[in-house]
Design a protein around this motif. Structure first.
Motif, PDB file in Angstrom:
ATOM      1  N   SER A  84     -85.043  13.850  46.992  1.00 49.64           N
ATOM      2  CA  SER A  84     -85.069  14.797  46.107  1.00 49.64           C
ATOM      3  C   SER A  84     -84.236  14.277  44.799  1.00 49.64           C
ATOM      4  N   LEU A  85     -85.050  14.867  43.552  1.00 51.57           N
ATOM      5  CA  LEU A  85     -84.153  14.541  42.524  1.00 51.57           C
ATOM      6  C   LEU A  85     -82.836  15.012  42.199  1.00 51.57           C
ATOM      7  N   LEU A  86     -81.905  14.233  41.937  1.00 47.53           N
ATOM      8  CA  LEU A  86     -80.557  14.826  41.556  1.00 47.53           C
ATOM      9  C   LEU A  86     -80.399  15.028  40.153  1.00 47.53           C
ATOM     10  N   LYS A  87     -80.120  16.213  39.455  1.00 49.48           N
ATOM     11  CA  LYS A  87     -80.079  16.573  38.416  1.00 49.48           C
ATOM     12  C   LYS A  87     -78.442  16.820  38.202  1.00 49.48           C
ATOM     13  N   GLY A  88     -77.856  16.055  37.095  1.00 52.65           N
ATOM     14  CA  GLY A  88     -76.637  16.381  36.892  1.00 52.65           C
ATOM     15  C   GLY A  88     -76.426  17.065  35.616  1.00 52.65           C
ATOM     16  N   HIS A  89     -75.148  17.306  35.425  1.00 50.10           N
ATOM     17  CA  HIS A  89     -74.884  18.147  34.262  1.00 50.10           C
ATOM     18  C   HIS A  89     -73.514  17.276  33.344  1.00 50.10           C
ATOM     19  N   SER A  90     -72.943  16.487  33.978  1.00 51.39           N
ATOM     20  CA  SER A  90     -71.910  15.807  33.350  1.00 51.39           C
ATOM     21  C   SER A  90     -71.480  14.431  34.152  1.00 51.39           C
ATOM     22  N   ASN A  91     -70.308  14.396  34.582  1.00 53.12           N
ATOM     23  CA  ASN A  91     -70.100  13.414  35.745  1.00 53.12           C
ATOM     24  C   ASN A  91     -70.754  13.489  36.948  1.00 53.12           C
ATOM     25  N   PHE A  92     -70.912  12.427  37.702  1.00 51.71           N
ATOM     26  CA  PHE A  92     -71.506  12.540  38.913  1.00 51.71           C
ATOM     27  C   PHE A  92     -70.840  11.543  39.859  1.00 51.71           C
ATOM     28  N   THR A  93     -70.505  11.994  41.084  1.00 48.49           N
ATOM     29  CA  THR A  93     -70.006  11.008  42.091  1.00 48.49           C
ATOM     30  C   THR A  93     -70.950  10.802  43.381  1.00 48.49           C
ATOM     31  N   ALA A  94     -70.747   9.414  43.684  1.00 54.82           N
ATOM     32  CA  ALA A  94     -71.803   9.091  45.012  1.00 54.82           C
ATOM     33  C   ALA A  94     -70.530   8.198  45.556  1.00 54.82           C
ATOM     34  N   ARG A  95     -70.285   8.705  46.948  1.00 57.67           N
ATOM     35  CA  ARG A  95     -69.209   8.023  47.635  1.00 57.67           C
ATOM     36  C   ARG A  95     -69.762   7.878  49.068  1.00 57.67           C
ATOM     37  N   ASN A  96     -70.007   6.445  49.699  1.00 54.91           N
ATOM     38  CA  ASN A  96     -70.277   6.143  51.162  1.00 54.91           C
ATOM     39  C   ASN A  96     -69.251   5.262  51.689  1.00 54.91           C
ATOM     40  N   LEU A  97     -68.309   6.220  52.286  1.00 52.70           N
ATOM     41  CA  LEU A  97     -67.550   5.594  53.297  1.00 52.70           C
ATOM     42  C   LEU A  97     -67.897   5.065  54.668  1.00 52.70           C
ATOM     43  N   GLY A  98     -69.105   5.045  55.035  1.00 46.99           N
ATOM     44  CA  GLY A  98     -69.389   4.704  56.341  1.00 46.99           C
ATOM     45  C   GLY A  98     -69.966   3.508  56.252  1.00 46.99           C
TER      46      GLY A  98
END
Length: 334
Positions: A84-98
Motif C-alpha cells: 500500500s502507498l505510504l503517505k507522509g506529512h513531515s518526517n518518516f521512520t522505517a526501522r527493521n531490527l529483525g
C-alpha cells in the motif's frame, strides 16, 4: 491483528476487541494472525505499523496509509511486505531490527511547507527495500541511514537540491552512517523545489552539491557505469561523480564555459555573472571565444528571442581540435 474472519483491515472482528486502529494508533502484527494477507478497502490514517517479536510474515495490499512510521522488532525473522502507498506529512521512520526483510511499496509526501527540511530516519539492521517510487513533492529531504543492513531503492526517487536558509543552504542528500545504501537500481529524478529560496536545477550557482555522504562509516552500492541506476533531468552542464576518496557522490560542474544572456553585465564566469549580448553577432563572438571542449550557456534563453535574433542563423563553427588523440568540440546549452 488476529484476522479471524478474513484479510479485510476494515472488518472489526479481525482485530482484538473488535477495535480497528485509527488516527494516532499503532497497529500490531504478531503470531496470532489467521490471515496474513491483509487488504485495505479504503484509506487508513494511523501513527505506526508494528511487527512484534515472533511475527508471522505479512503482506498488506490495497489503499494507502497516512502514516509516520513502520517498525519491525528485533525478534522478527520473517519478511514483512507493505504494498500500500505510504503517505507522509513531515518526517518518516522505517526501522527493521529483525533478521527478515522489510519491503515497502511507494512513499509520497504531499503536504508540509517547502521551506523546511524533512528527515527519513532509516534504521536497517535487517534489510529495507523501497520497491516503488518515492515522491517528495518539491520538498527538501535528508535520508539518514543507520543499522548494519542494506537500504535499497528499486524505482524513482524524486530529488530536489534543497533551498536557501539564513544565508546558507539546506540541501537534500542521503547520509549513510552505518551499513549500506544500494542506489544501483534507483532512478534519481531531479526536480525543482518551488518554495521560497529554492535551488533551481536550471540556474545552479555552486560548483558542486553532495548527493550521498557515506563518510560517517557506511558504504554504497552503485551501478558500474552510471553510479545511479538511471538519472532523469540532470542539470545542464553538470555530471554525477563518485568521489571515493572523500566517501561522497557529488553533483559537480562538468565543463568549463561562458555564461551569456541579453542584458547581462558580468564577465560570463558564472550563472550570476552572465556576459551581456544584444544581437546575433555578439552571440557568435562569445561562441568563437570558447576553447574546444568548453560550453556556451544561454541564461534565460527566452530573452534571446527578440527582434535582434528573429529569423537569423547562428553559424556554429565546430572548433574541433585534437588532444591526446581525441577530437574535442564546443557545445551549446540553453
Amino acid at each position: 491483528w488476529i484476522g479471524d474472519t478474513s484479510g479485510s483491515w476494515q472488518t472489526a472482528e479481525n482485530w482484538v476487541g473488535d477495535d480497528i486502529p485509527g488516527s494516532g494508533d499503532t497497529a500490531y502484527f504478531g503470531n496470532l494472525s489467521q490471515n496474513t494477507t491483509i487488504t485495505l478497502s479504503s484509506n487508513v490514517v494511523i501513527n505506526q505499523l508494528n511487527f512484534m517479536d515472533g511475527a508471522f510474515s505479512h503482506t498488506i495490499n490495497g489503499q494507502r496509509f497516512d502514516i509516520f512510521s513502520v517498525v519491525v522488532e528485533d525478534g522478527v525473522s520473517n519478511d514483512q511486505e507493505i504494498n500500500s502507498l505510504l503517505k507522509g506529512h513531515s518526517n518518516f521512520t522505517a526501522r527493521n531490527l529483525g533478521n527478515g526483510e522489510l519491503i515497502l511499496g511507494s512513499y509520497a509526501n504531499t503536504s508540509g511547507d517547502k521551506d523546511s527540511i524533512y528527515t527519513h530516519t532509516i534504521e536497517a539492521d535487517g534489510d529495507i527495500t523501497f520497491e516503488g517510487a518515492v515522491t517528495t513533492g518539491g520538498r527538501t529531504f535528508q535520508v539518514n541511514k543507520t543499522g548494519t543492513g542494506t537500504l535499497a531503492y528499486l524505482s524513482t526517487f524524486d530529488f530536489n537540491l534543497g533551498h536557501k536558509s539564513g544565508g546558507g543552504v539546506e540541501q537534500s542528500k542521503f547520509i549513510v552512517n552505518e551499513g549500506t545504501l544500494d542506489i544501483s537500481q534507483m532512478n534519481l529524478n531531479f526536480e525543482s523545489n518551488t518554495g521560497s529560496g529554492s535551488i533551481d536545477p536550471a540556474t545552479l550557482v555552486n560548483d558542486s552539491y553532495v548527493l550521498v555522504d557515506y563518510s560517517g562509516g557506511g558504504s554504497v552500492i552503485t551501478d558500474s557505469t552510471s553510479i545511479f541506476g538511471n538519472v532523469s533531468d540532470l542539470p545542464d552542464g553538470f555530471a554525477i561523480v563518485h568521489d571515493a576518496a572523500n566517501s561522497q557522490i557529488v553533483l559537480q560542474r562538468a565543463v568549463a564555459g561562458i555564461y551569456v544572456m541579453a542584458g547581462g553585465t558580468g564577465d560570463g564566469s558564472s550563472v550570476n555573472s552572465p556576459l551581456g549580448i544584444a544581437n546575433m553577432t555578439e552571440l557568435e563572438a562569445a561562441w568563437n571565444s570558447l576553447s574546444p571542449g568548453q560550453t556556451l550557456f544561454l541564461i534565460n534563453s527566452t530573452a534571446l528571442q527578440g527582434s535582434n535574433f528573429f529569423n537569423l542563423t547562428f553559424d556554429l563553427d565546430s572548433g574541433g581540435d585534437v588532444v591526446n588523440g581525441e577530437v574535442r568540440y564546443k557545445s551549446l546549452v540553453g
